[in-house]
Design a protein around this motif. Structure first.
Motif, mmCIF file in Angstrom:
data_model
loop_
_atom_site.group_PDB
_atom_site.id
_atom_site.type_symbol
_atom_site.label_atom_id
_atom_site.label_comp_id
_atom_site.label_asym_id
_atom_site.label_seq_id
_atom_site.Cartn_x
_atom_site.Cartn_y
_atom_site.Cartn_z
ATOM 1 N N UNK A 7 6.918 1.625 3.604
ATOM 2 C CA UNK A 7 5.394 0.974 4.150
ATOM 3 C C UNK A 7 5.179 -0.122 3.465
ATOM 4 N N UNK A 8 5.669 -0.533 2.415
ATOM 5 C CA UNK A 8 5.343 -1.913 1.816
ATOM 6 C C UNK A 8 6.006 -3.078 2.623
ATOM 7 N N UNK A 9 7.382 -2.559 3.087
ATOM 8 C CA UNK A 9 7.784 -3.801 3.891
ATOM 9 C C UNK A 9 7.239 -3.823 5.248
ATOM 10 N N UNK A 13 5.504 -7.291 7.042
ATOM 11 C CA UNK A 13 5.866 -7.871 8.538
ATOM 12 C C UNK A 13 4.494 -7.850 9.348
ATOM 13 N N UNK A 14 3.695 -6.775 9.193
ATOM 14 C CA UNK A 14 2.361 -6.831 10.020
ATOM 15 C C UNK A 14 1.485 -8.125 9.732
#
Length: 130
Positions: A7-9, A13-14
């Motif tokens: 989720x952190x990655x 990205x978002x």
């Protein structure tokens, strides 16, 4: 099985996409604001030039009107109150065309005033004493 992206990655990205999009949008808005600023400045210049041309045409018409009034000074029967307002129903024309038309009308008036008067031709002519 498919790999799970942490989720952190995915969040990074978002947020990177959002940041890039925001920067592109700001750049586009600055470019567009510059274009609109130039368009406004050009429009202002065109309006000022048109106002100046209008003033020149009005001044030319006023000069011709005054000259016509001077030419008609001896025509006591003609009562003219003052320079008429512009005719809103007149066809559109360029400032140069307007000046030419006013000059032509003035010259036609001047030419008509130079012709012998009808009443003068009815008066008996005086015989010259020889």
């Amino acid at each position: 099985m498919t790999e799970q992206v942490p989720a952190a990655e995915r969040y990074k990205e978002i947020t990177a996409l959002a940041t890039t999009s925001a920067q592109q949008l700001r750049r586009h808005e600055r470019e567009r604001a510059g274009e609109l600023g130039e368009a406004v400045a050009a429009g202002r210049q065109r309006r000022e030039a048109a106002d100046e041309q209008r003033e020149q045409v009005v001044e030319d018409v006023r000069k011709r009107w005054n000259a016509a009034m001077e030419a008609l000074w001896d025509e006591r029967w003609m009562q003219v109150k003052g320079m008429p307002d512009p005719d809103a129903a007149a066809r559109a024309s360029t400032p140069d065309d307007s000046r030419r038309e006013v000059q032509a009308a003035y010259m036609a008036l001047y030419s008509a005033l130079e012709k012998p008067r009808f009443a003068a031709s009815l008066r008996p002519r005086r015989k010259k004493d020889s």
